[in-house]
Design a protein around this motif. Structure first.
Motif, PDB file in Angstrom:
ATOM      1  N   PRO A 156     -11.465  23.793   5.282  1.00 18.38           N
ATOM      2  CA  PRO A 156     -11.344  22.717   4.282  1.00 18.38           C
ATOM      3  C   PRO A 156     -11.515  21.328   4.873  1.00 18.38           C
ATOM      4  CG  PRO A 156      -9.694  24.384   3.862  1.00 18.38           C
ATOM      5  CD  PRO A 156     -10.340  24.748   5.172  1.00 18.38           C
ATOM      6  N   PHE A 157     -11.003  21.086   6.083  1.00 17.48           N
ATOM      7  CA  PHE A 157     -11.169  19.761   6.682  1.00 17.48           C
ATOM      8  C   PHE A 157     -12.617  19.534   7.110  1.00 17.48           C
ATOM      9  CE2 PHE A 157      -6.460  19.975   7.469  1.00 17.48           C
ATOM     10  CZ  PHE A 157      -6.149  18.898   6.657  1.00 17.48           C
ATOM     11  N   HIS A 158     -13.291  20.568   7.578  1.00 20.08           N
ATOM     12  CA  HIS A 158     -14.722  20.421   7.883  1.00 20.08           C
ATOM     13  C   HIS A 158     -15.511  20.094   6.616  1.00 20.08           C
ATOM     14  CE1 HIS A 158     -14.894  21.572  12.137  1.00 20.08           C
ATOM     15  NE2 HIS A 158     -13.978  22.498  11.883  1.00 20.08           N
ATOM     16  N   ALA A 159     -15.176  20.752   5.518  1.00 23.36           N
ATOM     17  CA  ALA A 159     -15.865  20.467   4.252  1.00 23.36           C
ATOM     18  C   ALA A 159     -15.627  19.026   3.817  1.00 23.36           C
ATOM     19  CB  ALA A 159     -15.392  21.442   3.171  1.00 23.36           C
ATOM     20  N   LEU A 160     -14.409  18.535   3.975  1.00 22.99           N
ATOM     21  CA  LEU A 160     -14.110  17.149   3.616  1.00 22.99           C
ATOM     22  C   LEU A 160     -14.886  16.174   4.495  1.00 22.99           C
ATOM     23  CD1 LEU A 160     -10.274  17.491   3.033  1.00 22.99           C
ATOM     24  CD2 LEU A 160     -11.943  16.814   1.300  1.00 22.99           C
ATOM     25  N   LEU A 161     -15.022  16.488   5.788  1.00 22.11           N
ATOM     26  CA  LEU A 161     -15.810  15.621   6.674  1.00 22.11           C
ATOM     27  C   LEU A 161     -17.265  15.564   6.219  1.00 22.11           C
ATOM     28  CD1 LEU A 161     -16.338  13.946   9.206  1.00 22.11           C
ATOM     29  CD2 LEU A 161     -16.500  16.087  10.511  1.00 22.11           C
ATOM     30  N   ILE A 162     -17.841  16.709   5.903  1.00 23.64           N
ATOM     31  CA  ILE A 162     -19.235  16.746   5.458  1.00 23.64           C
ATOM     32  C   ILE A 162     -19.387  15.943   4.169  1.00 23.64           C
ATOM     33  CG2 ILE A 162     -21.035  18.280   4.573  1.00 23.64           C
ATOM     34  CD1 ILE A 162     -19.910  20.409   6.554  1.00 23.64           C
ATOM     35  N   ARG A 163     -18.449  16.090   3.239  1.00 24.59           N
ATOM     36  CA  ARG A 163     -18.523  15.337   1.980  1.00 24.59           C
ATOM     37  C   ARG A 163     -18.370  13.836   2.221  1.00 24.59           C
ATOM     38  NH1 ARG A 163     -14.129  17.613  -1.755  1.00 24.59           N
ATOM     39  NH2 ARG A 163     -14.846  15.847  -3.010  1.00 24.59           N
ATOM     40  N   ALA A 164     -17.494  13.443   3.150  1.00 21.20           N
ATOM     41  CA  ALA A 164     -17.317  12.021   3.440  1.00 21.20           C
ATOM     42  C   ALA A 164     -18.585  11.422   4.044  1.00 21.20           C
ATOM     43  CB  ALA A 164     -16.129  11.818   4.383  1.00 21.20           C
ATOM     44  N   LEU A 165     -19.231  12.158   4.944  1.00 17.71           N
ATOM     45  CA  LEU A 165     -20.500  11.687   5.519  1.00 17.71           C
ATOM     46  C   LEU A 165     -21.564  11.562   4.443  1.00 17.71           C
ATOM     47  CD1 LEU A 165     -20.456  13.834   8.772  1.00 17.71           C
ATOM     48  CD2 LEU A 165     -20.372  11.334   8.686  1.00 17.71           C
ATOM     49  N   ARG A 166     -21.616  12.545   3.554  1.00 21.86           N
ATOM     50  CA  ARG A 166     -22.599  12.491   2.466  1.00 21.86           C
ATOM     51  C   ARG A 166     -22.322  11.303   1.548  1.00 21.86           C
ATOM     52  NH1 ARG A 166     -22.728  17.394  -1.711  1.00 21.86           N
ATOM     53  NH2 ARG A 166     -20.679  16.506  -2.130  1.00 21.86           N
ATOM     54  N   ALA A 167     -21.054  11.023   1.280  1.00 22.06           N
ATOM     55  CA  ALA A 167     -20.704   9.898   0.408  1.00 22.06           C
ATOM     56  C   ALA A 167     -21.124   8.564   1.014  1.00 22.06           C
ATOM     57  CB  ALA A 167     -19.203   9.898   0.125  1.00 22.06           C
ATOM     58  N   GLN A 168     -21.214   8.505   2.343  1.00 22.43           N
ATOM     59  CA  GLN A 168     -21.686   7.296   3.003  1.00 22.43           C
ATOM     60  C   GLN A 168     -23.215   7.247   3.117  1.00 22.43           C
ATOM     61  OE1 GLN A 168     -19.646   7.113   6.806  1.00 22.43           O
ATOM     62  NE2 GLN A 168     -17.872   6.093   5.895  1.00 22.43           N
ATOM     63  N   GLY A 169     -23.888   8.248   2.560  1.00 14.60           N
ATOM     64  CA  GLY A 169     -25.339   8.301   2.654  1.00 14.60           C
ATOM     65  C   GLY A 169     -25.855   8.826   3.973  1.00 14.60           C
ATOM     66  N   ARG A 170     -25.005   9.459   4.767  1.00 12.58           N
ATOM     67  CA  ARG A 170     -25.380   9.953   6.108  1.00 12.58           C
ATOM     68  C   ARG A 170     -25.714  11.444   6.022  1.00 12.58           C
ATOM     69  NH1 ARG A 170     -20.387   7.756   9.606  1.00 12.58           N
ATOM     70  NH2 ARG A 170     -21.477   8.916  11.258  1.00 12.58           N
ATOM     71  N   GLN A 171     -26.815  11.756   5.361  1.00  9.09           N
ATOM     72  CA  GLN A 171     -27.192  13.138   5.123  1.00  9.09           C
ATOM     73  C   GLN A 171     -27.429  13.902   6.425  1.00  9.09           C
ATOM     74  OE1 GLN A 171     -26.341  12.901   1.763  1.00  9.09           O
ATOM     75  NE2 GLN A 171     -28.058  14.262   1.334  1.00  9.09           N
ATOM     76  N   ALA A 172     -28.136  13.261   7.362  1.00  8.61           N
ATOM     77  CA  ALA A 172     -28.443  13.945   8.628  1.00  8.61           C
ATOM     78  C   ALA A 172     -27.170  14.230   9.409  1.00  8.61           C
ATOM     79  CB  ALA A 172     -29.406  13.088   9.460  1.00  8.61           C
TER      80      ALA A 172
END
Length: 419
Positions: free
Chosen positions: A187-203
Motif C-alpha cells: 500500500p505504501f508503494h502504491a501511494l508513492l507511485i500515485r504521488a509521483l503521478r500526481a506531480q506529473g512525474r510519470q517516468a
C-alpha cells in the motif's frame, strides 16, 4: 490524570506535569493497568505483565508492594483494590491509546465520506499522540504489534487524504522513507507511485513500480498485487509506447504529423476558491473512467471540468446540438477528425460513414480524457456513446457535465454546489 502508553509509559497530572514513575517495573505495572482502564485486572495478568517469564518467588507480595509505590506517585485513589486484582480509576478517554483509536476511526469515516480535509486533520491529531514504540515498557516484544498495525493504517489513511486534497509536495520524500523502511508494504508503494503521478512525474512513477516489482520478486518470490499492477497499466497507457528496444534497425520511417494535444483554451481569468472540488474530481478520475459533474445551470460545472482536466484533454461542447443523432459527429469535429468524405452508393455503410466507428478507431489507439459538456438535452445519446467508447477504448476516460447523471455502469457522480 492522563496516562500515556504510546511510547515510554507516563502519567501526567491536571496541569500536564509528568509524574516521576521511576523504575521499569513501576512503568510496566501502570501500562498493564492502563490497557484496561476502569476494569479490574487479575493479579496473575499483572504479574505476567510486570515480570514476564521470570516472576519473583512471592509474586503476590511483590505486586502488592509495587502497587503501594504506584499509589504514592499517582495518589491513593488512582488505583483501587478489587477482589483478585487491581483497577486503574480512569476511562478510555484518559489513556492515549484509546484516544488514538477513537480519532483514527473518526478520520477513516471522514475519508470514507469523501471529506479528505477533515480526515487529514483528524488523523494528524491521532498520529501526534505517538511518542515512540507502543507499550515499550512491557516485557517481551509483541505487546505493541496491534497498536503499530493501527498506526500504520491511520498513516496510510492520512496520506490518502493528503493525496485527495492535492497536497503532494511533502508526500514523496515521506513515502520514499516509508517504502525504504517497509520494503514489502505494497500500500505504501502504491501511494508513492500515485504521488509521483500526481506531480506529473510519470517516468519516476514507472521506475518506482519497477523497483517495487524487483524487491518483491527478490525478497519474497512474489509478483505485485492487483493495485500495483493496475497502477502500472494506467501509467503505461498514459505514457504511450516507447521506441522499439535496441534502436532502429532500418531506414527511419517518415515522421507522422504531430497530433494536436488537447483543445482546452487558456482562460484569461484566474480560478480560486474551489481547490477542494478540483482535488476531489481529479481523485475521482483516478478511480473511475467515467465521472459526471451534475448540478443546475450556472453552478460552474464547465469551468470545474476544464480546470480539473490535464492540458491535453479534449472538450466537446454539446449545448449547440439540436438533435441526439448529431452527437457523434460533434465529437469528431471537436477532435479535428471531421473531413469531407466522398463516397459511392456502395460504400456508404463503411466505417468512414459511421462516426461512432471512426471515433472507436481513433480513440482505441491512444489514452485520452474526453470532456462531454452540457449533456442534459442529449442525455440518451451521450450515455450510449460514452458506454460504447469506454467499452471499446481502454485508454479513454470521460468527464461529463450534465444536470442529471448519464446512468452508465461504473459512472461516478459528483454533484456541484452553486457558486
Amino acid at each position: 490524570m492522563r496516562y500515556f502508553i504510546l511510547g515510554v509509559t507516563e502519567a501526567r497530572d491536571a496541569t500536564g506535569g509528568v509524574l516521576p514513575l521511576g523504575g521499569a517495573r513501576l512503568r510496566a505495572l501502570l501500562a498493564v493497568l492502563a490497557l484496561r482502564p476502569g476494569r479490574a485486572v487479575p493479579v496473575g495478568e499483572l504479574v505476567d505483565g510486570v515480570w514476564g517469564a521470570d516472576p519473583p518467588y512471592d509474586a503476590g507480595a511483590a505486586l502488592q508492594a509495587l502497587v503501594g509505590r504506584l499509589r504514592r506517585v499517582l495518589g491513593k485513589e488512582a488505583v483501587d483494590s478489587d477482589p483478585g486484582g487491581y483497577r486503574l480509576a480512569a476511562g478510555p478517554d484518559d489513556v492515549d491509546l484509546y484516544v488514538f483509536e477513537k480519532l483514527a476511526r473518526e478520520g477513516a469515516a471522514q475519508l470514507e465520506a469523501d471529506d479528505p480535509r477533515a480526515a487529514a486533520r483528524t488523523l494528524r491529531e491521532a498520529l501526534a499522540l505517538w511518542r515512540g514504540t507502543a507499550l515499550v515498557d512491557l516485557p517481551g516484544g509483541d505487546h505493541g504489534v496491534r497498536p503499530e498495525a493501527q498506526r500504520l493504517a491511520a498513516l496510510q489513511h492520512r496520506i490518502e487524504a493528503d493525496l485527495r486534497c492535492g497536497v503532494t509536495h511533502s508526500l514523496v520524500p515521506e513515502l520514499k522513507e516509508l517504502t525504504a523502511t517497509r520494503p514489502y508494504d505494497e500500500p505504501f508503494h502504491a501511494l508513492l507511485i500515485r504521488a509521483l503521478r500526481a506531480q506529473g512525474r510519470q517516468a519516476d512513477a514507472l521506475a518506482a513500480y519497477e523497483r517495487t516489482r524487483r524487491t518483491l520478486a527478490d525478497g519474497l518470490g512474489v509478483d505485485p498485487g492487483p493495485e500495483l499492477v493496475a497502477l502500472q497499466g494506467q501509467l503505461l497507457t498514459a505514457t504511450g509506447p516507447g521506441p522499439p528496444p535496441g534502436g532502429a534497425t532500418g531506414p527511419a520511417a517518415p515522421a507522422a504529423p504531430a497530433a494536436p494535444a488537447g483543445n482546452i483554451r487558456p482562460r484569461l481569468t484566474s480560478f480560486v476558491g474551489r481547490e477542494r472540488e478540483l482535488a476531489v474530481i481529479r481523485a475521482d478520475l483516478d478511480r473511475s473512467r467515467l465521472v459526471t459533474l451534475t448540478g443546475p445551470g450556472g453552478s460552474g460545472k464547465t469551468r470545474l471540468a476544464e480546470e480539473s482536466a490535464p492540458p491535453d484533454a479534449w472538450l466537446v461542447e454539446l449545448a449547440p446540438l439540436d438533435h441526439e443523432s448529431a452527437l457523434p459527429g460533434a465529437v469528431l469535429s471537436a477532435l479535428g477528425l471531421r473531413e469531407t468524405h466522398l463516397s459511392t452508393r456502395d460504400d456508404r455503410t463503411s466505417a468512414q460513414d459511421n462516426p461512432t466507428a471512426r471515433l472507436v478507431d481513433h480513440l482505441a489507439r491512444r489514452p485520452m480524457l474526453l470532456i462531454l459538456d452540457n449533456c442534459e438535452h442529449v442525455i440518451g445519446a451521450a450515455a450510449a456513446l460514452a458506454e460504447t467508447l469506454l467499452t471499446r477504448c481502454p485508454g479513454l476516460r470521460v468527464l461529463a457535465t450534465s444536470r442529471e447523471p448519464l446512468g452508465v455502469p461504473g459512472e461516478a457522480v459528483r454533484p456541484v454546489e452553486p457558486l
